[in-house]
Write a protein that holds these residues in place. Structure first.
Motif, mmCIF file in Angstrom:
data_model
loop_
_atom_site.group_PDB
_atom_site.id
_atom_site.type_symbol
_atom_site.label_atom_id
_atom_site.label_comp_id
_atom_site.label_asym_id
_atom_site.label_seq_id
_atom_site.Cartn_x
_atom_site.Cartn_y
_atom_site.Cartn_z
ATOM 1 N N TRP A 75 -14.176 -7.381 -12.657
ATOM 2 C CA TRP A 75 -13.426 -8.529 -13.670
ATOM 3 C C TRP A 75 -14.292 -8.411 -14.889
ATOM 4 O O TRP A 75 -14.518 -9.277 -15.492
ATOM 5 N N ALA A 76 -14.436 -7.255 -15.482
ATOM 6 C CA ALA A 76 -15.197 -7.027 -16.803
ATOM 7 C C ALA A 76 -13.861 -7.209 -17.830
ATOM 8 O O ALA A 76 -12.861 -7.295 -17.448
ATOM 9 N N GLU A 77 -14.486 -7.811 -18.875
ATOM 10 C CA GLU A 77 -13.587 -8.048 -20.070
ATOM 11 C C GLU A 77 -12.598 -6.741 -20.389
ATOM 12 O O GLU A 77 -11.614 -6.965 -20.506
ATOM 13 N N SER A 78 -13.178 -5.422 -20.249
ATOM 14 C CA SER A 78 -12.483 -4.260 -20.624
ATOM 15 C C SER A 78 -11.287 -4.134 -19.698
ATOM 16 O O SER A 78 -10.471 -3.247 -19.767
ATOM 17 N N ALA A 79 -11.288 -4.833 -18.306
ATOM 18 C CA ALA A 79 -10.487 -4.524 -17.285
ATOM 19 C C ALA A 79 -9.455 -5.598 -17.216
ATOM 20 O O ALA A 79 -8.472 -5.128 -16.972
ATOM 21 N N VAL A 80 -9.994 -6.944 -17.288
ATOM 22 C CA VAL A 80 -9.263 -7.902 -17.072
ATOM 23 C C VAL A 80 -8.897 -8.972 -18.078
ATOM 24 O O VAL A 80 -8.566 -10.017 -18.114
ATOM 25 N N GLY A 81 -9.698 -8.577 -19.240
ATOM 26 C CA GLY A 81 -9.841 -9.828 -20.255
ATOM 27 C C GLY A 81 -10.646 -10.851 -20.082
ATOM 28 O O GLY A 81 -11.574 -10.884 -19.336
ATOM 29 N N THR A 82 -10.460 -12.033 -21.054
ATOM 30 C CA THR A 82 -11.414 -13.042 -21.052
ATOM 31 C C THR A 82 -11.641 -13.743 -19.729
ATOM 32 O O THR A 82 -10.266 -14.001 -18.861
ATOM 33 N N ASN A 83 -12.665 -13.981 -19.077
ATOM 34 C CA ASN A 83 -12.883 -14.590 -17.772
ATOM 35 C C ASN A 83 -14.270 -14.846 -17.684
ATOM 36 O O ASN A 83 -15.309 -14.125 -18.420
ATOM 37 N N ALA A 84 -14.915 -15.983 -17.200
ATOM 38 C CA ALA A 84 -16.305 -16.511 -17.344
ATOM 39 C C ALA A 84 -17.242 -15.347 -16.846
ATOM 40 O O ALA A 84 -18.302 -15.038 -17.638
ATOM 41 N N LEU A 119 -12.902 4.972 -18.892
ATOM 42 C CA LEU A 119 -12.440 5.710 -20.136
ATOM 43 C C LEU A 119 -12.411 4.371 -21.157
ATOM 44 O O LEU A 119 -12.795 4.827 -22.390
ATOM 45 N N ALA A 120 -11.867 3.340 -20.763
ATOM 46 C CA ALA A 120 -11.781 2.464 -21.921
ATOM 47 C C ALA A 120 -12.984 1.809 -22.335
ATOM 48 O O ALA A 120 -13.397 1.478 -23.659
ATOM 49 N N ASP A 121 -13.901 1.644 -21.381
ATOM 50 C CA ASP A 121 -15.599 1.259 -21.766
ATOM 51 C C ASP A 121 -16.102 2.268 -22.653
ATOM 52 O O ASP A 121 -16.614 1.865 -23.917
ATOM 53 N N ARG A 132 -3.454 5.027 -19.450
ATOM 54 C CA ARG A 132 -3.251 3.617 -19.732
ATOM 55 C C ARG A 132 -2.484 3.625 -21.105
ATOM 56 O O ARG A 132 -3.114 3.318 -21.969
ATOM 57 N N PRO A 133 -1.110 4.066 -21.026
ATOM 58 C CA PRO A 133 -0.461 4.018 -22.381
ATOM 59 C C PRO A 133 -0.074 2.949 -23.107
ATOM 60 O O PRO A 133 1.060 2.551 -23.285
ATOM 61 N N ALA A 175 -7.776 -7.322 -26.232
ATOM 62 C CA ALA A 175 -6.636 -6.606 -26.486
ATOM 63 C C ALA A 175 -7.097 -5.237 -26.981
ATOM 64 O O ALA A 175 -6.200 -4.220 -26.708
ATOM 65 N N LYS A 176 -8.118 -5.039 -27.728
ATOM 66 C CA LYS A 176 -8.399 -3.519 -28.218
ATOM 67 C C LYS A 176 -8.634 -2.867 -27.123
ATOM 68 O O LYS A 176 -8.762 -1.392 -26.991
ATOM 69 N N ALA A 177 -9.130 -3.300 -25.782
ATOM 70 C CA ALA A 177 -9.481 -2.666 -24.655
ATOM 71 C C ALA A 177 -8.160 -2.150 -24.033
ATOM 72 O O ALA A 177 -8.281 -1.441 -23.140
ATOM 73 N N GLY A 178 -7.094 -2.675 -24.457
ATOM 74 C CA GLY A 178 -5.683 -2.383 -23.699
ATOM 75 C C GLY A 178 -5.412 -2.789 -22.523
ATOM 76 O O GLY A 178 -4.660 -2.574 -21.884
ATOM 77 N N VAL A 179 -6.024 -4.520 -22.391
ATOM 78 C CA VAL A 179 -5.649 -5.114 -21.326
ATOM 79 C C VAL A 179 -4.281 -5.942 -21.736
ATOM 80 O O VAL A 179 -4.170 -6.290 -23.003
ATOM 81 N N GLY A 180 -3.544 -6.089 -20.749
ATOM 82 C CA GLY A 180 -2.141 -6.762 -21.212
ATOM 83 C C GLY A 180 -2.095 -8.206 -20.142
ATOM 84 O O GLY A 180 -2.777 -8.367 -19.312
ATOM 85 N N PRO A 181 -1.393 -8.871 -20.810
ATOM 86 C CA PRO A 181 -1.699 -10.501 -20.115
ATOM 87 C C PRO A 181 -0.921 -10.405 -18.815
ATOM 88 O O PRO A 181 -1.143 -11.346 -18.048
#
Length: 425
Positions: free
Chosen positions: A133-142, A374-376, A397-398, A50-56
């Motif tokens: 598939w980094a967390e900062s791009a797509v959120g939680t994943n293995a 930029l998010a990273d 990414r507003p 969420a802090k990285a701005g990833v949306g569900p």
């Protein structure tokens, strides 16, 4: 839960667990609260996401395609162990209608193989080679979480941050360079609820350890005797790999080796003295004593004098970032940047190099307008107060979280200074 890295305890009902997790995920995405049933590793990952701005409702973006993907894979260290990974995991993936995946240290998928029907389903969520598939791009994943926390981890159903991934279960384990300990990427197995078992996590962890052992065997016996490897980014005390030995350097020795690596032609005593010390009263005797201690630490045949120089080639993480920036490979440069150069160093030449490297990379990131890069940077410790980067991120990414942080920064930087203390810049 006896093991916090395992998604389900043996005998647990996956259907009921999935139902509970979906409610918890809704509560988090709507109110930002995390309920008790959510494992701490998942809760922490949701917060980072969420802090990285990833949306569900987001999706993975494909960064490498065709020739770029092929050349990048061919040069990646994990390419050498893919035959072993396929031997150990390939049949399991195909027979169980699962997927075998391998990603790099930035969560970028390099290989995705396995059951054809499962691959077609995975294609619809961009779980494909070249996708990030980094967390900062797509959120939680293995795979993304495994490289983020440097631990084997299992992610089940609605523990995934993005909803379209929630029908899946995956387990991944990081793979390290056996010489330096650096994370090279992760091995992952992805499929259905049947993977939500301790055995799948133990399996991928065993495959990752086997890959590390294979990498060690594939390294020529004399490979580490002809060159030095210096890691100085993101650490106050550099780490040197020399003749198969890992050496942790003092801050002063770190500064000396960074400067000598920059000047293979060597530096005179006076040049090194000016580069290292702000205090002009420091005498050459002090420097010679430091160099004598460094020579004993390194061993014979590595440090020369008149001028002071390294007698064997040296590869540094600083040089890697610089080379990639020079060729316009911004993504690759960002992936190699582990943080500011010797951040605690006050040596004049090191401070100048630290600023030049960081400014060059951040300028390149702003110029390419890549939201993930930029998010990273913005969510790294060195970028969390970087107003220009946050402005660039808000432009591409507003999300509410990004806009909120930008408003906070702009308010902080426009506020009058506290008495007796200059305004932050």
């Amino acid at each position: 839960m006896t093991d916090p890295w395992v998604a389900l305890e043996p005998g647990a009902d996956p259907v009921e667990r999935g139902r509970v997790l979906r409610r918890a995920h809704e509560a988090f995405t709507q109110r930002g609260t995390v309920g008790r049933p959510v494992r701490s590793v998942v809760a922490d990952s949701w917060r980072r996401s969420a802090k990285a701005g990833v949306g569900p409702e987001g999706t993975a973006r494909v960064e490498l395609t065709d020739g770029d993907l092929g050349s990048y894979r061919a040069e990646h260290p994990l390419a050498r162990v893919m035959p072993l990974v396929r031997e150990l995991l390939g049949t399991f993936a195909s027979d169980g209608e699962h997927l075998l995946a391998v990603c790099d240290a930035q969560g970028r998928l390099l290989w995705v193989e396995g059951d054809a029907a499962t691959r077609r389903r995975a294609d619809r969520m961009n779980f494909v080679p070249g996708a990030r598939w980094a967390e900062s791009a797509v959120g939680t994943n293995a795979p993304g979480t495994a490289v983020a926390v440097d631990r084997p981890v299992q992610v089940f159903a609605a523990e995934h941050f993005i909803r379209r991934v929630q029908p899946w279960t995956c387990a991944a384990a990081p793979v390290h360079d056996p010489r330096t300990g650096r994370v090279l990427g992760a091995v992952d197995i992805t499929g259905g609820d049947g993977l939500a078992h301790p055995h799948s996590l133990g399996f991928v962890q065993a495959v990752a350890r086997a890959a590390e052992s294979q990498l060690a065997l594939l390294t020529p016996p004399g490979a580490s005797t002809n060159a030095l490897e210096l890691a100085a980014l993101g650490r106050d005390e550099a780490r040197l790999l020399a003749r198969g030995r890992k050496i942790r350097l003092s801050r002063r020795h770190s500064e000396i080796l960074v400067l000598l690596a920059r000047h293979p032609e060597g530096l005179s005593g006076d040049e090194l003295l000016c580069a290292l010390y702000e205090d002009e009263s420091v005498t050459p005797v002090t420097l010679r004593a430091e160099l004598a201690r460094l020579r004993r630490l390194l061993g014979s045949g590595l440090l020369g004098s008149r001028p002071y120089r390294l007698l064997v080639p040296v590869e540094s993480d600083v040089a890697v970032v610089e080379r990639r920036l020079e060729t316009g490979a911004v993504t690759a440069a960002a992936s190699a940047y582990a943080g500011p150069l010797l951040p605690g160093s006050q040596a004049p030449a090191v401070a100048r190099l630290r600023r030049r490297l960081a400014d060059g990379l951040r300028s390149a990131l702003i110029a390419v307008h890549d939201p993930d890069l930029l998010a990273d940077w913005a969510h790294a410790p060195w970028g969390e107060d970087d107003l220009e980067v946050w402005r660039a991120l808000a432009a591409v990414r507003p999300t509410p979280a990004v806009r909120s942080r930008l408003r906070e920064l702009e308010s902080e930087l426009s506020a009058p200074p506290v008495w007796g203390r200059p305004r932050a810049r």
